[in-house]
Design a protein around this motif. Sequence first.
Motif, PDB file in Angstrom:
ATOM      1  N   ALA A   1       3.226   0.744   2.963  1.00 37.44           N
ATOM      2  CA  ALA A   1       3.216  -0.461   3.639  1.00 37.44           C
ATOM      3  C   ALA A   1       3.784  -1.519   2.852  1.00 37.44           C
ATOM      4  O   ALA A   1       3.505  -1.683   1.557  1.00 37.44           O
ATOM      5  CB  ALA A   1       1.692  -1.007   4.162  1.00 37.44           C
TER       6      ALA A   1
ATOM      7  N   ARG B 160       4.699   5.821   8.649  1.00 37.13           N
ATOM      8  CA  ARG B 160       4.041   7.306   8.633  1.00 37.13           C
ATOM      9  C   ARG B 160       4.760   8.418   8.694  1.00 37.13           C
ATOM     10  O   ARG B 160       5.795   8.430   9.789  1.00 37.13           O
ATOM     11  CB  ARG B 160       2.820   7.261   9.570  1.00 37.13           C
TER      12      ARG B 160
ATOM     13  N   PHE C 111       2.126   7.725   3.759  1.00 37.90           N
ATOM     14  CA  PHE C 111       2.116   6.395   4.315  1.00 37.90           C
ATOM     15  C   PHE C 111       2.455   5.456   3.153  1.00 37.90           C
ATOM     16  O   PHE C 111       2.357   5.509   1.861  1.00 37.90           O
ATOM     17  CB  PHE C 111       0.638   6.094   4.491  1.00 37.90           C
TER      18      PHE C 111
ATOM     19  N   ARG D 134       4.455  -7.597   8.273  1.00 35.88           N
ATOM     20  CA  ARG D 134       3.927  -6.063   7.642  1.00 35.88           C
ATOM     21  C   ARG D 134       4.758  -4.933   8.349  1.00 35.88           C
ATOM     22  O   ARG D 134       4.728  -4.891   9.349  1.00 35.88           O
ATOM     23  CB  ARG D 134       2.685  -5.927   7.518  1.00 35.88           C
ATOM     24  N   CYS D 135       5.384  -4.141   7.343  1.00 36.05           N
ATOM     25  CA  CYS D 135       6.047  -3.040   8.161  1.00 36.05           C
ATOM     26  C   CYS D 135       5.097  -1.943   7.389  1.00 36.05           C
ATOM     27  O   CYS D 135       5.013  -1.560   6.054  1.00 36.05           O
ATOM     28  CB  CYS D 135       7.472  -2.748   7.278  1.00 36.05           C
ATOM     29  N   GLU D 136       4.548  -0.770   8.403  1.00 38.35           N
ATOM     30  CA  GLU D 136       3.876   0.426   8.047  1.00 38.35           C
ATOM     31  C   GLU D 136       4.694   1.507   8.420  1.00 38.35           C
ATOM     32  O   GLU D 136       5.202   1.602   9.576  1.00 38.35           O
ATOM     33  CB  GLU D 136       2.588   0.243   8.502  1.00 38.35           C
TER      34      GLU D 136
ATOM     35  N   GLU E 262       0.834  -1.278   0.039  1.00 37.68           N
ATOM     36  CA  GLU E 262      -0.112  -0.112   0.128  1.00 37.68           C
ATOM     37  C   GLU E 262       0.939   1.220  -0.007  1.00 37.68           C
ATOM     38  O   GLU E 262       1.917   1.401   0.717  1.00 37.68           O
ATOM     39  CB  GLU E 262      -0.788   0.164   1.334  1.00 37.68           C
TER      40      GLU E 262
ATOM     41  N   THR F 244      10.521   1.021   3.661  1.00 29.80           N
ATOM     42  CA  THR F 244       9.358   1.453   4.193  1.00 29.80           C
ATOM     43  C   THR F 244       9.053   3.116   4.478  1.00 29.80           C
ATOM     44  O   THR F 244       8.109   3.740   3.954  1.00 29.80           O
ATOM     45  CB  THR F 244       8.470   0.581   5.045  1.00 29.80           C
TER      46      THR F 244
ATOM     47  N   GLY G 116       8.134   3.920  11.864  1.00 28.02           N
ATOM     48  CA  GLY G 116       7.720   2.542  11.169  1.00 28.02           C
ATOM     49  C   GLY G 116       7.588   1.769  12.050  1.00 28.02           C
ATOM     50  O   GLY G 116       8.355   1.770  13.166  1.00 28.02           O
TER      51      GLY G 116
END
Length: 172
Positions: free
Chosen positions: A68, A136, A66, A132-134, A61, A96, A149
């Motif tokens: 992901a 912001r 943002f 999963r790495c997100e 994403e 990320t 992250g």
Amino acid sequence: MHERDFFMDMERKRTIVWDDPQINKRDAVSSLSGLDYLRAIRDGKISPPPVAKLIGYQIKEVDHGFAAFELHPGEHHYNPFATVHGGILSTLLDTTMTSAVLTTLPQNITCSTVEIKVNFIKPVSAESKLVRCEARIIHIGRKLATVEGRIKGGNDELYAHGVSTCLIFKVG
């Protein structure tokens, strides 16, 4: 022959294939915004960078501020203690977080990591399944951006988190 001996005799190998990183990249970086560039990679219109093929992470994403990415951890990521090497997790976080900054930048502007700080909370292994790495954005300035992250597994389990500072600059 015992089952353990059978598996000990198995050769483990991994073949990595990637596209020339220069093809489409120069024109894409100067003609697309950061968000459109990352979407084109995600959608298969632009080849991912060789490091993505080497490590095995994928963009899942992207949106303004943002990003992901996901990774299926495997033995080939292991350190001597049979857990995923911290450098692999740091690379996932760095990629990320930098991508989250890139999503905010117009064409002809890019960014690069100046500093990264990572905290490892618990070990990751092949048994962790998908992680999963997100990331912001915390702050975007004219020259510097800060971003955070988190790497999580199933049940929202936290494995690592980090903060990064990126330098923002004109391409070329």
